[in-house]
Design an enzyme around this catalytic site. Sequence first.
Site, short mmCIF file in Angstrom:
data_model
loop_
_atom_site.label_atom_id
_atom_site.label_comp_id
_atom_site.label_asym_id
_atom_site.label_seq_id
_atom_site.Cartn_x
_atom_site.Cartn_y
_atom_site.Cartn_z
N LEU A 88 0.83 -1.21 0.00
CA LEU A 88 0.00 0.00 0.00
C LEU A 88 0.86 1.26 0.00
O LEU A 88 0.56 2.23 0.69
CB LEU A 88 -0.95 0.01 1.20
CG LEU A 88 -2.00 -1.12 1.24
CD1 LEU A 88 -2.82 -1.04 2.51
CD2 LEU A 88 -2.89 -1.08 0.02
N CYS A 89 1.94 1.23 -0.78
CA CYS A 89 2.80 2.42 -0.89
C CYS A 89 3.12 2.70 -2.36
O CYS A 89 4.25 3.08 -2.70
CB CYS A 89 4.07 2.24 -0.08
SG CYS A 89 4.94 0.68 -0.31
N GLY A 90 2.14 2.48 -3.22
CA GLY A 90 2.32 2.79 -4.63
C GLY A 90 3.34 1.88 -5.30
O GLY A 90 3.41 0.68 -5.04
#
Length: 294
Positions: A88-90
């Site tokens: 969930l950090c691109g």
Amino acid sequence: MASLKEVRNRIVSVNSTQQITKAMKMVAAAKLRRAQDNIIQMRPYAQKLNEMLLTVSAGSESSVDSPLKAVRPVERVLIVVVTSDRGLCGAFNTNIIKATLQLIENKYAAQAKKGQVEIFTIGKKGAESFARRGFKVHGQFTDTYSRLSFVTVKEAAEEIMKGYTNGTFDAVELVFNEFKNVATQIIHTDPYLPIVAEDTASSAKKPEVNYSFEPTEEEILTELIPKSLKIQLYRAVLESNASEQGARMTAMDKATENAQELLKELKLIYNRTRQAAITTEILEIVGGAEALKN
């Protein structure tokens, strides 16, 4: 057209997701502030320590024989990959993995064909990705960021130096994200071992200085070289930690904006569907009244 219940359920679901992404953005922002403070404090120390090592090496009259400076024909390669433990950090982890694969393809293709390229991962995502791709994961430090400290990273650096000293590897590369700002991370692929002496062309421009060493030159460099390598790895992990929080904050901000846009579309669909249902009911009532009259 979807029913009112289906659209209503989707609105509730998207609204819950938006609240989660907002909370995650706030958590990432708080962690980013601490991580940014840590890396800002570490950078000057790491740079000064590296300058000191180069200065002492340049001012020494004799060459100190260190196994970490030994240059050998490159047959076996270790690549240290710094990723995150969570997603969930691109594209944060994806970019690091792509840069590592590109480094192997461009620089160590011959060694890779022989199966002599190994991966040392700091971060769970990198370990999982390279294990799926069939690479031999020599070492992996997971849950590093939950207890991030110099002592933890020092253990990884000592294991890497031990592998180079005993001849398990002939070259070590370091791949990590350098923190620039919240939206920008710079990927670095830096040689880690062996320690290469400063370029003679650049050192020739410096004025000649006579140094007196206390304690001896050998003792200073023997202590300074491993410490410099540990600090270099620790700085890379701190840079990656700050970059991860910045990337997660940006990703959650975009996710929140996308959820808001989706909510607008769903509410418009809900209102249209509700209006159509009301219109249908009115027509049925009018039709029923007309039938009773007849």
